[in-house]
Design an enzyme around this catalytic site. Structure first.
Site, short mmCIF file in Angstrom:
data_model
loop_
_atom_site.label_atom_id
_atom_site.label_comp_id
_atom_site.label_asym_id
_atom_site.label_seq_id
_atom_site.Cartn_x
_atom_site.Cartn_y
_atom_site.Cartn_z
N LYS A 277 0.83 -1.22 0.00
CA LYS A 277 0.00 0.00 0.00
C LYS A 277 0.85 1.26 0.00
CE LYS A 277 0.40 -1.10 4.50
NZ LYS A 277 0.28 -2.36 5.13
N VAL B 20 -5.10 -3.20 0.23
CA VAL B 20 -6.10 -2.63 1.14
C VAL B 20 -7.01 -3.76 1.61
CG1 VAL B 20 -7.87 -0.88 1.47
CG2 VAL B 20 -6.12 -0.54 -0.26
N LYS C 116 -4.03 3.50 2.76
CA LYS C 116 -5.17 2.72 2.26
C LYS C 116 -6.32 3.64 1.85
CE LYS C 116 -3.92 -1.25 5.09
NZ LYS C 116 -4.04 -1.84 6.43
N GLY D 296 -2.92 -10.69 7.79
CA GLY D 296 -2.66 -12.09 8.11
C GLY D 296 -2.21 -12.83 6.87
#
Ligand SMILES: NC(=O)c1ccc[n+]([C@@H]2O[C@H](COP(=O)([O-])OP(=O)(O)OC[C@H]3O[C@@H](n4cnc5c(N)ncnc54)[C@H](OP(=O)(O)O)[C@@H]3O)[C@@H](O)[C@H]2O)c1
Length: 428
Positions: free
Chosen positions: A105, A132, A205, A302
């Site tokens: 990002k 994002v 973002k 994650g």
């Protein structure tokens, strides 16, 4: 069946999960893309390190330029992060006619224009679904599925760390410092949490979302930014009493032909869909006159969720390569002005500590009146020594609100303007 040959820049959290996913789902991916995907080179810092990935050791190198320059590599997956040397490597790949998938990002929010120009000149794909909202499909829905709509506002919880912290402050009555400590201890925050807590991550973002939603380039530096560090337990308590919840928001909205973009903690009505987004989850709430309200919700970070987004982009690139499809390309075909924060409008919550005596409220109301900031509701709580006053305004100009706060500070009956927070998600 055709094979798309791919080089990876980075094999850390996201890179290694993506490599495992590509291998584990290879047959399905080949069917879906009409093309096989083969990873032929992987660039890392330490090629000798043992890694749980289905790629032979001899394909690893610490010479990242050699991955990009390898004539066998048709597409580059950039999952190394940071701006340098990622920017130069991605540009070089695009200029050499290679498709690029990135999760970065920071890179896009700062250098998106240059990257898209290079991609367009070379006629190649530049995809960034993972940049994002991690595993939440956002970029493609905004760019493609909603291409028939004129989006008016995008409101997102796009940073899991700050959402976790504010959730703990609400639900466990923790102070900001206690909740931050817990976030670091449980791995929800980096050891240096500045980028999250101060809103830099969310600003990048927000810039990407605004650029796509409003078809006009917005960079991270355009985004007005406030961290969550000033939110107190007292604010969270008042929010609860008044029917709100404090959330870390990124807001991008159309104002006439201009755009307003900002990242800050804000009070949201408890029945707003984003108020239910707890812990480290992310969600993006999209509004348009025809489609109404949409919400995209899920794991914003994650290894595995993010890998799904990177692999999905790569499948799209492979599909295009196999079918001779045309890349979607940059959709920033307009030049919209970005409003300064003083020009933007909002509703505000203010918490004041004042002298507990008659007539104080009238003097405070006078300051609001002078700046034409209209008060929607007021609560007062005496503490014996002093009184606490909570005010919520109607929609007001931010510049006028700032002048109001200065005016309040200069009143002898006001001990302290303890907090000013925006109120989002309601009209009036
Ligand atoms: N982690 C997430 O949940 C998540 C979610 C969404 C987006 N992203 C984005 O995905 C990208 C990657 O994040 P990550 O969490 O996977 O990072 P990471 O675990 O730190 O992995 C970075 C990888 O890049 C390599 N690398 C970094 N700088 C390098 C350099 N100068 N030269 C050579 N190799 C270099 C590292 O090599 P070594 O392995 O040898 O150290 C490592 O393999 C970032 O842009 C991040 O913002 C991450």
């Amino acid at each position: 069946m055709r094979t798309l040959t791919v080089g990876f820049l980075g094999c850390g959290t996201v890179g290694s999960a993506t490599l495992r996913l590509l291998e584990g789902h290879a047959e399905d991916i080949a069917e879906r893309a009409g093309c096989r995907i083969e990873v032929v080179r992987v660039g890392v810092r330490d090629p000798a390190r043992e890694r749980d990935v289905p790629v032979a050791k001899d394909r690893f190198t610490d010479d990242l330029g050699s991955v990009v320059d390898d004539p066998e590599v048709e597409a580059v997956v950039e999952v190394m992060g940071g701006v340098d040397p990622a920017r130069e490597l991605v540009l070089r790949a695009l200029e050499a006619g290679k498709h690029v998938v990135t999760a970065n990002k920071e890179l896009l929010a700062g250098s998106g224009r240059d990257l898209f120009e290079a991609a367009e000149d070379a006629g190649v794909d530049l995809r960034f679904e993972a940049a994002v909202g991690g595993g939440i499909p956002l970029i493609r829905p905004l760019k493609e599925s909603l291409a028939g709509e004129r989006i008016t506002r995008v409101t997102g919880i796009v940073n899991g760390t700050t959402n976790f912290i504010l959730t703990r402050m609400h639900e466990d009555e923790m102070s900001f410092q206690e909740a931050l400590g817990l976030a670091v201890a449980e791995g929800f925050a980096e050891p240096d949490p500045t980028a999250d807590v101060e809103g830099h991550d969310a600003a990048a973002k927000c810039a990407i979302l605004a650029s796509i939603a409003f078809n006009s380039r917005v960079v991270a530096d355009d985004v007005a930014r406030e961290g969550i560090g000033a939110v107190s337990r007292e604010d969270v308590g008042f929010a609860e009493e008044l029917g709100y919840v404090v959330k870390p928001l990124a807001v991008a909205e159309l104002d006439g032909d201009a755009v307003a973009v900002r990242v800050h903690p804000a009070m949201l009505p408890q029945d707003h869909p984003l108020a239910a987004v707890r812990e480290s989850y992310n969600a993006v709430f999209v509004e348009g006159p025809n489609v109404g309200e949409l919400m995209f919700y899920g794991r914003g970070a994650g290894a595995e969720p993010t890998a799904v987004a990177v692999a999905g982009d790569l499948v799209d690139v492979a599909r295009g390569a196999a079918n001779g499809g045309r890349p979607v390309g940059c959709t920033c075909y307009r030049e919209r002005r970005v409003l300064s924060i003083e020009e933007s409008e909002g509703r505000y919550y203010l918490l004041l500590a004042v002298v507990d005596r008659p007539g104080v409220l009238a003097r405070i109301a006078g300051v609001f009146g002078d700046e034409e900031v209209s008060i929607r509701s007021v609560w007062q709580e005496g503490t014996g020594e002093e009184a606490l006053i909570v005010l919520i305004t109607h929609r007001a100009n931010e510049g006028a609100l700032r002048r109001t706060v200065e005016g309040l500070r200069s009143l002898d009956v006001v001990h302290e303007v303890r907090s000013v927070l925006r109120v989002e998600g309601e009209d009036g």
